[in-house]
Design a protein around this motif. Structure first.
Motif, PDB file in Angstrom:
ATOM      1  N   TYR A 262       0.839  -1.201   0.000  1.00  0.00           N
ATOM      2  CA  TYR A 262       0.000   0.000   0.000  1.00  0.00           C
ATOM      3  C   TYR A 262       0.874   1.251   0.000  1.00  0.00           C
ATOM      4  O   TYR A 262       1.805   1.362   0.792  1.00  0.00           O
ATOM      5  CB  TYR A 262      -0.913   0.027   1.238  1.00  0.00           C
ATOM      6  N   ARG A 263       0.559   2.173  -0.885  1.00  0.00           N
ATOM      7  CA  ARG A 263       1.288   3.447  -0.898  1.00  0.00           C
ATOM      8  C   ARG A 263       0.759   4.388   0.172  1.00  0.00           C
ATOM      9  O   ARG A 263       1.504   5.174   0.741  1.00  0.00           O
ATOM     10  CB  ARG A 263       1.164   4.097  -2.282  1.00  0.00           C
ATOM     11  N   GLY A 264      -0.543   4.321   0.444  1.00  0.00           N
ATOM     12  CA  GLY A 264      -1.146   5.151   1.473  1.00  0.00           C
ATOM     13  C   GLY A 264      -1.407   4.348   2.736  1.00  0.00           C
ATOM     14  O   GLY A 264      -0.727   3.349   3.018  1.00  0.00           O
ATOM     15  N   GLU A 265      -2.409   4.744   3.486  1.00  0.00           N
ATOM     16  CA  GLU A 265      -2.757   4.056   4.731  1.00  0.00           C
ATOM     17  C   GLU A 265      -3.345   2.685   4.416  1.00  0.00           C
ATOM     18  O   GLU A 265      -4.137   2.524   3.490  1.00  0.00           O
ATOM     19  CB  GLU A 265      -3.752   4.892   5.535  1.00  0.00           C
ATOM     20  N   ASP A 266      -2.943   1.712   5.180  1.00  0.00           N
ATOM     21  CA  ASP A 266      -3.474   0.357   5.077  1.00  0.00           C
ATOM     22  C   ASP A 266      -4.994   0.416   5.264  1.00  0.00           C
ATOM     23  O   ASP A 266      -5.481   0.931   6.270  1.00  0.00           O
ATOM     24  CB  ASP A 266      -2.820  -0.476   6.190  1.00  0.00           C
ATOM     25  N   PRO A 267      -5.786  -0.093   4.310  1.00  0.00           N
ATOM     26  CA  PRO A 267      -7.250  -0.007   4.457  1.00  0.00           C
ATOM     27  C   PRO A 267      -7.766  -0.749   5.681  1.00  0.00           C
ATOM     28  O   PRO A 267      -8.804  -0.373   6.239  1.00  0.00           O
ATOM     29  CB  PRO A 267      -7.769  -0.631   3.160  1.00  0.00           C
TER      30      PRO A 267
ATOM     31  N   HIS B 172       8.321  10.796   6.254  1.00  0.00           N
ATOM     32  CA  HIS B 172       9.061   9.693   5.633  1.00  0.00           C
ATOM     33  C   HIS B 172       8.195   8.935   4.630  1.00  0.00           C
ATOM     34  O   HIS B 172       8.632   7.933   4.075  1.00  0.00           O
ATOM     35  CB  HIS B 172       9.566   8.727   6.704  1.00  0.00           C
ATOM     36  N   GLY B 173       6.966   9.399   4.434  1.00  0.00           N
ATOM     37  CA  GLY B 173       6.069   8.721   3.504  1.00  0.00           C
ATOM     38  C   GLY B 173       5.519   7.419   4.031  1.00  0.00           C
ATOM     39  O   GLY B 173       5.040   6.576   3.267  1.00  0.00           O
ATOM     40  N   LEU B 174       5.577   7.225   5.354  1.00  0.00           N
ATOM     41  CA  LEU B 174       5.063   6.006   5.964  1.00  0.00           C
ATOM     42  C   LEU B 174       3.703   6.276   6.594  1.00  0.00           C
ATOM     43  O   LEU B 174       3.501   7.310   7.245  1.00  0.00           O
ATOM     44  CB  LEU B 174       6.028   5.490   7.034  1.00  0.00           C
ATOM     45  N   HIS B 175       2.791   5.355   6.401  1.00  0.00           N
ATOM     46  CA  HIS B 175       1.436   5.499   6.933  1.00  0.00           C
ATOM     47  C   HIS B 175       1.103   4.321   7.846  1.00  0.00           C
ATOM     48  O   HIS B 175       1.770   3.283   7.809  1.00  0.00           O
ATOM     49  CB  HIS B 175       0.434   5.573   5.777  1.00  0.00           C
ATOM     50  N   ALA B 176       0.066   4.495   8.633  1.00  0.00           N
ATOM     51  CA  ALA B 176      -0.314   3.456   9.597  1.00  0.00           C
ATOM     52  C   ALA B 176      -0.704   2.163   8.888  1.00  0.00           C
ATOM     53  O   ALA B 176      -1.380   2.185   7.855  1.00  0.00           O
ATOM     54  CB  ALA B 176      -1.472   3.946  10.455  1.00  0.00           C
ATOM     55  N   ASN B 177      -0.264   1.036   9.434  1.00  0.00           N
ATOM     56  CA  ASN B 177      -0.723  -0.254   8.934  1.00  0.00           C
ATOM     57  C   ASN B 177      -1.576  -0.938  10.000  1.00  0.00           C
ATOM     58  O   ASN B 177      -1.806  -0.389  11.082  1.00  0.00           O
ATOM     59  CB  ASN B 177       0.453  -1.127   8.482  1.00  0.00           C
ATOM     60  N   VAL B 178      -2.060  -2.125   9.698  1.00  0.00           N
ATOM     61  CA  VAL B 178      -3.020  -2.777  10.583  1.00  0.00           C
ATOM     62  C   VAL B 178      -2.407  -3.118  11.941  1.00  0.00           C
ATOM     63  O   VAL B 178      -3.126  -3.210  12.943  1.00  0.00           O
ATOM     64  CB  VAL B 178      -3.600  -4.034   9.907  1.00  0.00           C
ATOM     65  N   ASP B 179      -1.090  -3.292  12.015  1.00  0.00           N
ATOM     66  CA  ASP B 179      -0.463  -3.610  13.302  1.00  0.00           C
ATOM     67  C   ASP B 179      -0.627  -2.463  14.299  1.00  0.00           C
ATOM     68  O   ASP B 179      -0.833  -2.691  15.490  1.00  0.00           O
ATOM     69  CB  ASP B 179       1.023  -3.915  13.105  1.00  0.00           C
ATOM     70  N   LEU B 180      -0.560  -1.225  13.802  1.00  0.00           N
ATOM     71  CA  LEU B 180      -0.742  -0.077  14.686  1.00  0.00           C
ATOM     72  C   LEU B 180      -2.188   0.004  15.154  1.00  0.00           C
ATOM     73  O   LEU B 180      -2.459   0.277  16.334  1.00  0.00           O
ATOM     74  CB  LEU B 180      -0.341   1.212  13.964  1.00  0.00           C
TER      75      LEU B 180
END
Length: 420
Positions: free
Chosen positions: A316-321, A353-361
């Motif tokens: 995913y380039r953006g936030e994890d759906p 840094h171009g990092l978005h939240a994933n499901v682990d967060l």
């Protein structure tokens, strides 16, 4: 099976009734291989053969040979060095993911875990689906788990529970879809029921999430919080070919029974680069809440050369759906507000840094706010993904066996060498 007799042309391409039979030469020509390779397919279980009653060779079912030829052509189309597995289960594209063509987030938001699992398994959506453990399997799993040391982790307990449940299932070697699904509908609640309770479990509605809740936390099972747990389970059912899922496909390719393929998935999940992400995100979030801000915690991770957990996903380039959906549900929980705010702050700090939240967060927000341990996220992930592993095993059972056999690229010294 190995046959060295030459094939006789008598009856070529013919058969009794509606069955059309091919000689070895015809099968080899259709497959684009040498006759000896046709017999290699037979010895590996990829083709069936029958002794020609007229000649001295063997004949082959034309439809079976044609199906093998089609599979071989599809596999040959994969670029060299690239592993590709056909699947009709999960599609990930444009920062969204789909289960059998249906938006997975929308499906998980409207249906409980059991129904999402059934959709992935069968392509049908039975209303009110419930899974029930076999009393014998549950008793065996509980005895096995109770014998473990007190410090055992959740994945230790789940692996032992799977092994114990397998031993008492005499149908485990039946790989028909009906039998595998019957085992799966019993195995998943057995895994949950074998875990020790953190608090006494009051009566519930039979949903898996409701049964899992008292194994994760001593807090009262608030209906909204249990619904958030149910959503997390449904969102995590499958996610294409993660490392654990690939391990499952390899085991299923060798025709391992469903309990064994789940064990293979749990083994890969134990790796720190796969299953431990939720635990790390939980601890980081707890530290952010303790220190009153995300900046110093993120700075320490970066200074130590550690990756900030719960951020970024290569698909995913953006936030994890999945994170977006779970965050949205957690916004309705008053007790989740502090942890949710901390997670948003971590994501904001790392946005440069171009990092978005994933499901682990997002899963860490659930576990922190509901009084669960850092290992709870691993438990949720493993229980949820078991349904996806079963779905992939069912697909793999329909493929030719042992197809996932890459060739090694030998880099050692050339023989012959003297004995050491």
């Amino acid at each position: 099976m190995s046959e060295n007799a030459s094939d006789h042309p008598s009856g070529a391409g013919t058969g009794t009734g509606t069955e059309r039979r091919l000689t070895t030469q015809e099968a080899a020509q259709l497959l684009g291989v040498k006759p000896a390779t046709v017999y290699a397919y037979v010895s590996r279980g990829q083709l069936g053969s029958r002794r020609d009653p007229v000649g001295r060779g063997s004949t082959f079912d034309a439809r079976e040979v044609e199906a093998l030829a089609r599979r071989s052509r599809r596999e040959a189309a994969v670029p060299a060095g690239e592993l590709s597995v056909r699947t009709s289960l999960t599609l990930i594209e444009a920062d969204r993911y789909f289960f059998r063509g249906v938006d997975a987030v929308e499906l998980a938001s409207r249906h409980p875990y059991e129904e999402v699992a059934e959709w992935l398994w069968t392509g049908t959506l039975p209303q009110g689906a419930r899974f029930t453990a076999s009393p014998e399997a549950l008793a065996a799993a509980r005895r096995a788990v109770a014998a473990l040391p007190e410090h055992s982790g959740p994945l230790d307990r789940l692996r032992v529970a799977v092994a114990a449940a397998a031993v008492v299932d005499p149908l485990r070697f039946d790989l028909s879809e009906e039998a595998v699904l019957g085992s799966a509908r019993c195995l998943i609640p057995t895994l949950v029921g074998a875990l020790p309770e953190v608090a006494p479990a009051p009566g519930g509605d039979g949903r898996l999430a409701r049964g899992l809740w008292p194994r994760l936390t001593g807090q009262e099972p608030d209906p909204a919080a249990v619904d958030a747990l149910d959503l997390a389970l449904a969102l995590l059912v499958d996610h294409d070919l993660a490392a654990s899922t690939l391990a499952v496909r390899v085991a299923a390719s060798a025709r391992a029974h469903p309990y064994a393929v789940v064990s293979a998935g749990l083994g890969a999940l134990e790796g720190p680069l796969h299953g431990a992400a939720g635990r790390l995100a939980h601890r980081m979030l707890a530290e952010v809440l303790e220190r009153g801000g995300a900046a110093p915690v993120v700075a320490e991770h970066l200074r130590a050369g550690r990756r900030v957990p719960g951020l970024g996903h290569r698909l995913y380039r953006g936030e994890d759906p999945r994170a977006r959906a779970l965050f949205g549900r957690l916004e309705g929980l008053p007790q989740a507000a502090p942890a949710l705010g901390a997670a948003r702050e971590v994501a904001a700090v790392m946005a440069r840094h171009g990092l978005h939240a994933n499901v682990d967060l997002a899963l860490a927000v659930l576990t922190v706010s509901c009084g669960m341990t850092a290992e709870a996220g691993e438990t949720v992930f493993a229980v949820a993904r078991t349904a996806g592993w079963i779905a992939h095993a069912l697909e793999e059972y329909q493929e030719r066996p042992l197809r996932m056999r890459p060739s090694g690229h030998y880099t050692g010294p050339r023989p012959p060498r003297p004995l050491p």
